[in-house]
Enzyme design. Structure first.
Site, PDB file in Angstrom:
ATOM      1  N   LYS A 112     -21.104  20.568 -14.115  1.00 50.09           N
ATOM      2  CA  LYS A 112     -21.666  19.317 -14.626  1.00 50.09           C
ATOM      3  C   LYS A 112     -21.078  18.955 -16.000  1.00 50.09           C
ATOM      4  CE  LYS A 112     -24.952  18.885 -11.330  1.00 50.09           C
ATOM      5  NZ  LYS A 112     -24.612  19.968 -10.395  1.00 50.09           N
TER       6      LYS A 112
HETATM    7  C1  PLP Z   1     -24.622  20.114  -8.974  1.00 45.84           C
HETATM    8  C2  PLP Z   1     -24.009  21.336  -8.412  1.00 45.84           C
HETATM    9  C3  PLP Z   1     -23.415  21.346  -7.125  1.00 45.84           C
HETATM   10  C4  PLP Z   1     -23.432  20.145  -6.205  1.00 45.84           C
HETATM   11  O1  PLP Z   1     -22.596  19.102  -6.650  1.00 45.84           O
HETATM   12  P1  PLP Z   1     -22.770  17.614  -6.053  1.00 45.84           P
HETATM   13  O2  PLP Z   1     -21.872  16.768  -6.876  1.00 45.84           O
HETATM   14  O3  PLP Z   1     -24.228  17.280  -6.266  1.00 45.84           O
HETATM   15  O4  PLP Z   1     -22.408  17.645  -4.629  1.00 45.84           O
HETATM   16  C5  PLP Z   1     -22.790  22.511  -6.697  1.00 45.84           C
HETATM   17  N1  PLP Z   1     -22.781  23.627  -7.472  1.00 45.84           N
HETATM   18  C6  PLP Z   1     -23.355  23.663  -8.705  1.00 45.84           C
HETATM   19  C7  PLP Z   1     -23.319  24.926  -9.488  1.00 45.84           C
HETATM   20  C8  PLP Z   1     -23.985  22.522  -9.226  1.00 45.84           C
HETATM   21  O5  PLP Z   1     -24.555  22.575 -10.453  1.00 45.84           O
END
Ligand code: PLP
Length: 498
Positions: A112
């Protein structure tokens, strides 16, 4: 480049407006008006430059109302010393045709950060450009990773306030401590007595509460969103797909134009959609492999063309993928429908009213031509963490392990040995409990979060990331707990409106 809503209610707005507004007033998501297309020369121009330069080049296609200087300033602030490695998004080779794209070297140890370290800087510029006079209040509902990444990104950013709500008892101890120890004059983290759905519903209710919005307006505030529906979060994610390709060219793992696979552990469909935009621009991609945990609503959709959320919700060891409504899929369907906003509206209405929709044959075939889908349950995830550690000495977090296990299934099913990049979305230390237990079993029993971090580090020789070290020694700064029907009042109180 101009932007429009997938539901047809708003069109011809600038990227700054799309970023400031977040979600369109008609409930749709913003998408670019035109397709960007690049050629191999462009890709080769990325090979011998830094991540920052790669980012500047790709962002400039989409954020055309930002000047070159503005973009370069945002990029410099976002991708620097706050990352623990100079490559920002390093590619690590596991074997001849398998590579890990590590997206977790930012301050909060999950992918993120790749978007939330830059979104606040876009937001500040967007506020200036659109002549917005109000201070922006970012509200976030989080199941763990987004909340901390948003707090870290917006901390002390001028003209913004951020309030993060998380379910009380619904996040890991590491995730909770990351949030409640957050510094910054404009940050707040609040525990809600309820689960993630209650928290998310509460935030949506505040966005739509006219009384609260009006009270905020008179004090010079206005709400916006940092969730992955904001275009300003999606576009920085396109960059690292190009960056990975450029790194493969650089170490001669592929030849120019050779098609590769990406495997993406998926929840809200944001990360894998960024991969699709990269491919649509001309990045040579063979397959996008969509990996889910037991909440496998996307696996079924990709296989049979029906999106059906009427199913049991599973709490898994990859909690950031525990999602039954993948918001960003709406953007893909819109693009594949030939920009048919009426069709998209009817699908989304069906989803709300009936709990499912089925796409037409044309969309289903286009989806299946690009995407392959699979899912893995918790015991397969554990087995995968263990076997990859045994074979390569490489430590996977639980989300990345889902991707790896689905990739194994893909190879067995298709026999395809094209060069493949697994998108690694979190540091294993962030989900230390599950990872340590998978690797060291009984030895982990009775240990607290911090003893587990140390055990994992000592046994594997991997260093505990800076953001997670000393978490137990930091001061707790955010102690507010509220009931799920009191979230609006809490926001007013924190902003000193009531
Ligand atoms: C948010 C997240 C995901 C999923 O990503 P999306 O963009 O919502 O598909 C996968 N792995 C981790 C560690 C995340 O924080």
């Amino acid at each position: 480049m101009r932007y429009k809503s997938t539901r047809g209610g708003l069109f011809d707005i600038t990227s700054s407006e799309a970023i400031r507004i977040g979600i369109a007033p008609d409930g749709g998501l913003f998408v670019p008006n035109e397709r960007v297309s690049i050629d191999l020369n462009f890709i080769e121009s990325l090979v011998n430059v830094t991540y920052r330069e790669r980012a500047e080049k790709i962002l400039s296609f989409f954020l055309t109302d930002f000047s070159k200087e503005e973009l370069s300033e945002c990029v410099a602030k976002a991708y620097g010393e706050n990352f623990s490695v100079p490559e920002i998004a390093p590619l690590v080779r596991l074997h001849e045709h398998l590579h890990m794209l590590e997206l977790w070297h930012g301050p909060t140890c999950a992918f993120k950060d790749m978007a939330l370290q830059i979104l606040p800087h876009f937001m500040v510029k967007a506020i200036e450009k659109t002549g917005e006079k109000a201070e922006i209040v970012i509200l976030v509902a989080t199941s763990g990773d987004t909340g901390k990444a948003a707090l870290e990104g917006f901390a002390d950013v001028d003209g913004t306030h951020i309030v993060v709500f998380y379910p009380n008892g619904g996040v890991s101890e590491v995730q909770r401590l990351q949030m409640v120890t957050q510094t910054g004059m404009n940050t707040n983290a609040v525990a809600v007595n309820g689960n993630f759905d209650d928290t998310q519903t509460g935030v949506k209710r505040i966005f739509n509460d006219e009384k609260i919005c009006e009270a905020l307006g008179t004090k010079g505030y206005r709400f916006s969103s940092a969730n992955s529906i904001n275009w300003g979060r999606l576009v920085p994610q396109i960059v690292y797909y190009f960056s990975a390709y450029a790194d493969l060219l650089k170490d001669k793992s592929i030849i120019p134009g050779e098609k590769i696979n990406f495997v993406v552990p998926t929840g809200n469909f944001g990360n894998i959609l960024a991969a699709w935009y990269a491919m649509n621009m001309g990045l040579p991609v063979n397959r996008l492999i969509c990996a889910s945990n037991e909440n496998n609503v996307l696996t079924d959709f990709i296989i049979n063309g029906t999106y059906d959320r009427r199913r049991e919700f599973h709490k898994t060891m990859s909690p950031s993928m525990d999602i039954l409504i993948s918001s960003n899929l709406e953007r893909l369907l819109y693009e594949l429908s030939g920009s048919d906003s009426n069709l998209i509206k009817s699908y989304m209405r069906d989803l709300t009213e009936k709990g499912f929709y089925s796409v037409n044959n044309s969309i289903r075939e286009q989806v299946q031509n690009v995407f392959w889908a699979g899912f893995s349950n918790d015991s397969e995830t554990v087995a995968c963490i263990r076997s990859v550690y045994q074979d390569y000495g490489y430590v996977l977090d639980t989300h990345t392990a889902v991707a790896m296990d689905v990739y194994d299934k893909y190879v067995i099913y298709t026999g395809d040995l094209s060069p493949t990049v697994i998108v690694s979305t979190a540091s294993p230390f962030k989900f230390n409990q599950s990872v340590a237990k998978a690797l060291f079993g009984e030895e982990t029993e009775g240990l607290n979060e911090f003893e587990l971090l140390n055990l994992l580090s000592e046994k594997t020789g991997w260093k505990i990331p800076k953001g997670l070290r000393d978490l137990d020694k930091k001061e707790i700064l955010h102690k507010t707990v509220c009931d799920k029907d009191k979230m609006g009042e809490v926001v007013m109180k924190l902003l000193k409106i009531s």
